[in-house]
Design a protein around this motif. Structure first.
Motif, PDB file in Angstrom:
ATOM      1  N   LEU A 153       1.436  48.629  18.977  1.00 15.29           N
ATOM      2  CA  LEU A 153       2.355  48.726  17.849  1.00 15.29           C
ATOM      3  C   LEU A 153       1.564  48.979  16.563  1.00 15.29           C
ATOM      4  N   HIS A 154       2.023  49.936  15.782  1.00 13.58           N
ATOM      5  CA  HIS A 154       1.357  50.248  14.514  1.00 13.58           C
ATOM      6  C   HIS A 154       1.284  49.000  13.620  1.00 13.58           C
ATOM      7  N   ALA A 155       2.365  48.221  13.570  1.00 16.27           N
ATOM      8  CA  ALA A 155       2.380  47.013  12.731  1.00 16.27           C
ATOM      9  C   ALA A 155       1.234  46.074  13.108  1.00 16.27           C
ATOM     10  N   ASN A 156       0.927  45.974  14.394  1.00 18.06           N
ATOM     11  CA  ASN A 156      -0.181  45.111  14.830  1.00 18.06           C
ATOM     12  C   ASN A 156      -1.533  45.694  14.422  1.00 18.06           C
ATOM     13  N   GLU A 157      -1.662  47.027  14.497  1.00 19.84           N
ATOM     14  CA  GLU A 157      -2.906  47.673  14.043  1.00 19.84           C
ATOM     15  C   GLU A 157      -3.151  47.372  12.568  1.00 19.84           C
ATOM     16  N   VAL A 158      -2.086  47.443  11.777  1.00 16.86           N
ATOM     17  CA  VAL A 158      -2.196  47.198  10.339  1.00 16.86           C
ATOM     18  C   VAL A 158      -2.589  45.738  10.097  1.00 16.86           C
ATOM     19  N   LYS A 159      -1.954  44.821  10.819  1.00 21.97           N
ATOM     20  CA  LYS A 159      -2.261  43.392  10.654  1.00 21.97           C
ATOM     21  C   LYS A 159      -3.720  43.115  11.011  1.00 21.97           C
ATOM     22  N   GLU A 160      -4.191  43.706  12.112  1.00 20.34           N
ATOM     23  CA  GLU A 160      -5.588  43.504  12.524  1.00 20.34           C
ATOM     24  C   GLU A 160      -6.562  44.054  11.482  1.00 20.34           C
ATOM     25  N   LYS A 161      -6.254  45.202  10.902  1.00 19.07           N
ATOM     26  CA  LYS A 161      -7.113  45.788   9.870  1.00 19.07           C
ATOM     27  C   LYS A 161      -7.102  44.898   8.621  1.00 19.07           C
ATOM     28  N   LEU A 162      -5.945  44.363   8.279  1.00 14.98           N
ATOM     29  CA  LEU A 162      -5.846  43.478   7.119  1.00 14.98           C
ATOM     30  C   LEU A 162      -6.689  42.220   7.337  1.00 14.98           C
ATOM     31  N   GLU A 163      -6.635  41.660   8.537  1.00 15.78           N
ATOM     32  CA  GLU A 163      -7.454  40.492   8.867  1.00 15.78           C
ATOM     33  C   GLU A 163      -8.948  40.838   8.733  1.00 15.78           C
ATOM     34  N   GLU A 164      -9.313  42.012   9.231  1.00 18.17           N
ATOM     35  CA  GLU A 164     -10.711  42.466   9.125  1.00 18.17           C
ATOM     36  C   GLU A 164     -11.138  42.608   7.655  1.00 18.17           C
ATOM     37  N   LEU A 165     -10.275  43.212   6.852  1.00 26.21           N
ATOM     38  CA  LEU A 165     -10.584  43.402   5.429  1.00 26.21           C
ATOM     39  C   LEU A 165     -10.729  42.071   4.699  1.00 26.21           C
ATOM     40  N   GLN A 166      -9.973  41.078   5.150  1.00 27.06           N
ATOM     41  CA  GLN A 166     -10.026  39.760   4.519  1.00 27.06           C
ATOM     42  C   GLN A 166     -11.104  38.867   5.140  1.00 27.06           C
ATOM     43  N   GLY A 167     -11.787  39.380   6.169  1.00 27.04           N
ATOM     44  CA  GLY A 167     -12.851  38.611   6.819  1.00 27.04           C
ATOM     45  C   GLY A 167     -12.323  37.447   7.648  1.00 27.04           C
ATOM     46  N   LYS A 168     -11.157  37.629   8.250  1.00 24.93           N
ATOM     47  CA  LYS A 168     -10.551  36.555   9.069  1.00 24.93           C
ATOM     48  C   LYS A 168     -10.707  36.838  10.532  1.00 24.93           C
TER      49      LYS A 168
END
Length: 168
Positions: A153-168
């Motif tokens: 799901l694209h929404a999950n890809e976006v969430k994973e990238k956001l977590e990566e950007l935030q260092g989570k």
């Protein structure tokens, strides 16, 4: 073409409740800004429902999800009510946001050319800079992993990238 690291174009647009939402008022928050062609069409329904389902996880990441299409606020209200969406939808009737974010482009479908929204998602960081871009988005992709077909799901890809950007 907009690039990661650039300042995101500023915007003001009415949401589904006819309340103006401006980027300047969102500084300090992460923004998931996704552009889609039209309310109540299959891919757009899937994308909006997927982002709605994932919204609690985005809330934990201090991110607001904003969907943008050229539809008016009344169509957005109907879309939200019919599909029980909890995300915010912005009406870009004059296509100023679509043009500023360079997603209003020439498209081809069944041999015809026309101008329309190319499905695109941006993550904008709290300083107002573009942190990630997906263009020509596939809302749901099929992938084979270890012989098993799975749906990404694209929404999950976006969430994973956001977590990566935030260092989570």
């Amino acid at each position: 073409m907009l690039e990661v690291g650039q300042s995101a174009p500023e915007f003001c647009a009415l949401n589904q409740d006819d309340i103006e939402i401006c980027s300047r008022d969102l500084l300090g928050k992460w923004i998931v800004l996704y552009f889609y062609p039209k309310d109540m069409t299959p891919g757009c329904i899937n994308e909006a429902c997927d982002f709605t389902a994932a919204e609690p996880e985005f809330d934990k990441l201090d991110a607001i999800i904003l969907g943008v299409s050229p539809d008016d606020t009344k169509k957005h209200r109907n879309f939200i009510e019919k599909k029980e969406l909890s995300i915010t939808l912005l009406a870009d009737v004059d296509k100023k946001m679509c043009e500023a974010y360079q997603v209003w482009q020439l498209k081809k479908f069944m041999g015809k050319e026309f101008m329309g929204v190319v499905r695109t998602t941006f993550i904008i960081n709290p300083e107002g800079k573009i942190a990630a871009i997906w263009d020509k988005v596939s809302v749901r992709k099929k992938k084979t992993v270890k012989g098993e077909k799975i749906e990404i799901l694209h929404a999950n890809e976006v969430k994973e990238k956001l977590e990566e950007l935030q260092g989570k």
